[in-house]
Design a protein around this motif. Structure first.
Motif, PDB file in Angstrom:
ATOM      1  N   PHE A  34       0.829  -1.199   0.000  1.00 38.73           N
ATOM      2  CA  PHE A  34       0.000   0.000   0.000  1.00 38.73           C
ATOM      3  C   PHE A  34       0.868   1.255   0.000  1.00 38.73           C
ATOM      4  O   PHE A  34       0.660   2.174  -0.791  1.00 38.73           O
ATOM      5  CB  PHE A  34      -0.923  -0.027   1.219  1.00 38.73           C
ATOM      6  CG  PHE A  34      -1.767   1.191   1.389  1.00 38.73           C
ATOM      7  CD1 PHE A  34      -2.886   1.381   0.608  1.00 38.73           C
ATOM      8  CD2 PHE A  34      -1.445   2.147   2.346  1.00 38.73           C
ATOM      9  CE1 PHE A  34      -3.672   2.505   0.767  1.00 38.73           C
ATOM     10  CE2 PHE A  34      -2.226   3.270   2.510  1.00 38.73           C
ATOM     11  CZ  PHE A  34      -3.349   3.442   1.721  1.00 38.73           C
ATOM     12  N   TYR A  38       1.293   4.247  -2.913  1.00 40.06           N
ATOM     13  CA  TYR A  38       1.061   5.664  -2.665  1.00 40.06           C
ATOM     14  C   TYR A  38       2.330   6.485  -2.861  1.00 40.06           C
ATOM     15  O   TYR A  38       2.270   7.618  -3.321  1.00 40.06           O
ATOM     16  CB  TYR A  38       0.477   5.875  -1.262  1.00 40.06           C
ATOM     17  CG  TYR A  38      -1.008   5.969  -1.308  1.00 40.06           C
ATOM     18  CD1 TYR A  38      -1.770   4.852  -1.579  1.00 40.06           C
ATOM     19  CD2 TYR A  38      -1.659   7.181  -1.143  1.00 40.06           C
ATOM     20  CE1 TYR A  38      -3.137   4.927  -1.661  1.00 40.06           C
ATOM     21  CE2 TYR A  38      -3.038   7.264  -1.220  1.00 40.06           C
ATOM     22  CZ  TYR A  38      -3.768   6.129  -1.478  1.00 40.06           C
ATOM     23  OH  TYR A  38      -5.125   6.226  -1.576  1.00 40.06           O
ATOM     24  N   PRO A  80      -7.704   3.805  -0.613  1.00 38.10           N
ATOM     25  CA  PRO A  80      -7.238   3.481   0.740  1.00 38.10           C
ATOM     26  C   PRO A  80      -8.326   2.826   1.585  1.00 38.10           C
ATOM     27  O   PRO A  80      -8.024   2.226   2.606  1.00 38.10           O
ATOM     28  CB  PRO A  80      -6.838   4.841   1.312  1.00 38.10           C
ATOM     29  CG  PRO A  80      -7.655   5.825   0.557  1.00 38.10           C
ATOM     30  CD  PRO A  80      -7.826   5.241  -0.834  1.00 38.10           C
ATOM     31  N   THR A  83      -7.829  -0.992   1.954  1.00 32.19           N
ATOM     32  CA  THR A  83      -6.673  -1.280   2.801  1.00 32.19           C
ATOM     33  C   THR A  83      -6.975  -0.933   4.256  1.00 32.19           C
ATOM     34  O   THR A  83      -6.626  -1.686   5.167  1.00 32.19           O
ATOM     35  CB  THR A  83      -5.446  -0.501   2.305  1.00 32.19           C
ATOM     36  OG1 THR A  83      -5.203  -0.871   0.948  1.00 32.19           O
ATOM     37  CG2 THR A  83      -4.228  -0.801   3.137  1.00 32.19           C
ATOM     38  N   LEU A  84      -7.641   0.196   4.477  1.00 32.13           N
ATOM     39  CA  LEU A  84      -7.996   0.573   5.851  1.00 32.13           C
ATOM     40  C   LEU A  84      -8.977  -0.425   6.459  1.00 32.13           C
ATOM     41  O   LEU A  84      -8.880  -0.733   7.657  1.00 32.13           O
ATOM     42  CB  LEU A  84      -8.567   1.987   5.875  1.00 32.13           C
ATOM     43  CG  LEU A  84      -7.560   3.093   5.568  1.00 32.13           C
ATOM     44  CD1 LEU A  84      -8.262   4.446   5.504  1.00 32.13           C
ATOM     45  CD2 LEU A  84      -6.437   3.123   6.586  1.00 32.13           C
TER      46      LEU A  84
END
Length: 179
Positions: A34, A38, A80, A83-84
Motif C-alpha cells: 500500500f 502511494y 485506501p 486497505t484501511l
C-alpha cells in the motif's frame, strides 16, 4: 455446549500466538504494498507539479502535453478504503487473538477453574475468526489482483485490436471500379 478444558485451553494458548504472528506478517506485507503504491503516486504528482512553468506562456503548452503524458502512463492508485478496512479487520482480529490467549492462559493458571463456557465460546470464535482471516484474506487478495490484471489485459487487447483493425483497413488498397 463448549466448555473450557485443559486440552482446549492448551490448544488456544498454542494456536492464538501463531495466528497472531501470521496475521502480523500478512498485514505488514499489505501495508508495504500500500505504501509503495502511494509513494509511487506521490512521485508522479510531484513530477507533474515540477513541469508547471513559471509565468511563461510559451512553455505552458509544452508543459501541458508533458503533464498529460504522465497522466496516461500513471498507474491507478488503489483506494485506501479497502486497505484501511483490512487493517481495521485485522486490528480487531489481533485483539481477539490476544484476548483468547489471555483468557486460556488465565484459566490454565487458575486452580480448580470451572468449565467457563463464556471463555470457551469466546476463544473458539476468536480462533475461528483469526484462522479464517489469515487463510481467506491472502486468497481474496490474489483473486482480486488476478481480476485487475485480467481486466487490464482485456481492455488493452480490445484497444490493440481496434487499432490493428483501423490500420489494416487504412492499408488495404482501394479498388477502383473496372470499366
Amino acid at each position: 455446549m463448549l466448555t473450557m478444558t485443559e486440552a482446549f485451553a492448551s490448544a488456544v494458548v498454542a494456536v492464538a500466538p501463531v495466528v497472531l504472528l501470521i496475521g502480523v506478517v500478512e498485514i505488514s506485507l499489505s501495508g508495504r504494498k500500500f505504501l509503495a503504491s502511494y509513494s509511487e503516486h506521490a512521485d508522479l504528482v510531484e513530477r507533474r507539479v515540477a513541469l508547471i512553468p513559471s509565468n511563461n506562456a510559451d512553455d505552458a503548452e509544452r508543459a501541458r502535453s508533458e503533464i498529460d503524458e504522465l497522466y496516461t502512463r500513471a498507474p491507478r492508485i488503489r483506494s485506501p478504503l479497502g486497505t484501511l478496512a483490512v487493517f481495521a479487520g485485522w486490528l480487531i482480529g489481533a485483539m481477539c487473538q490476544y484476548e483468547a490467549f489471555q483468557r486460556a492462559l488465565s484459566w490454565l493458571g487458575t486452580p480448580d477453574a470451572g468449565p467457563s463456557p463464556g471463555d470457551a465460546r469466546f476463544c473458539f470464535l476468536a480462533l475461528s475468526f483469526g484462522l479464517s482471516w489469515v487463510t481467506l484474506l491472502p486468497l481474496l487478495q490474489v483473486m482480486a489482483s488476478h481480476l485487475r490484471i485480467s481486466n487490464r489485459t482485456r481492455r488493452a487487447q480490445r484497444q490493440l485490436d481496434a487499432f490493428l483493425d483501423a490500420t489494416d483497413s487504412a492499408r488495404e488498397p482501394t479498388q477502383s471500379p473496372q470499366s
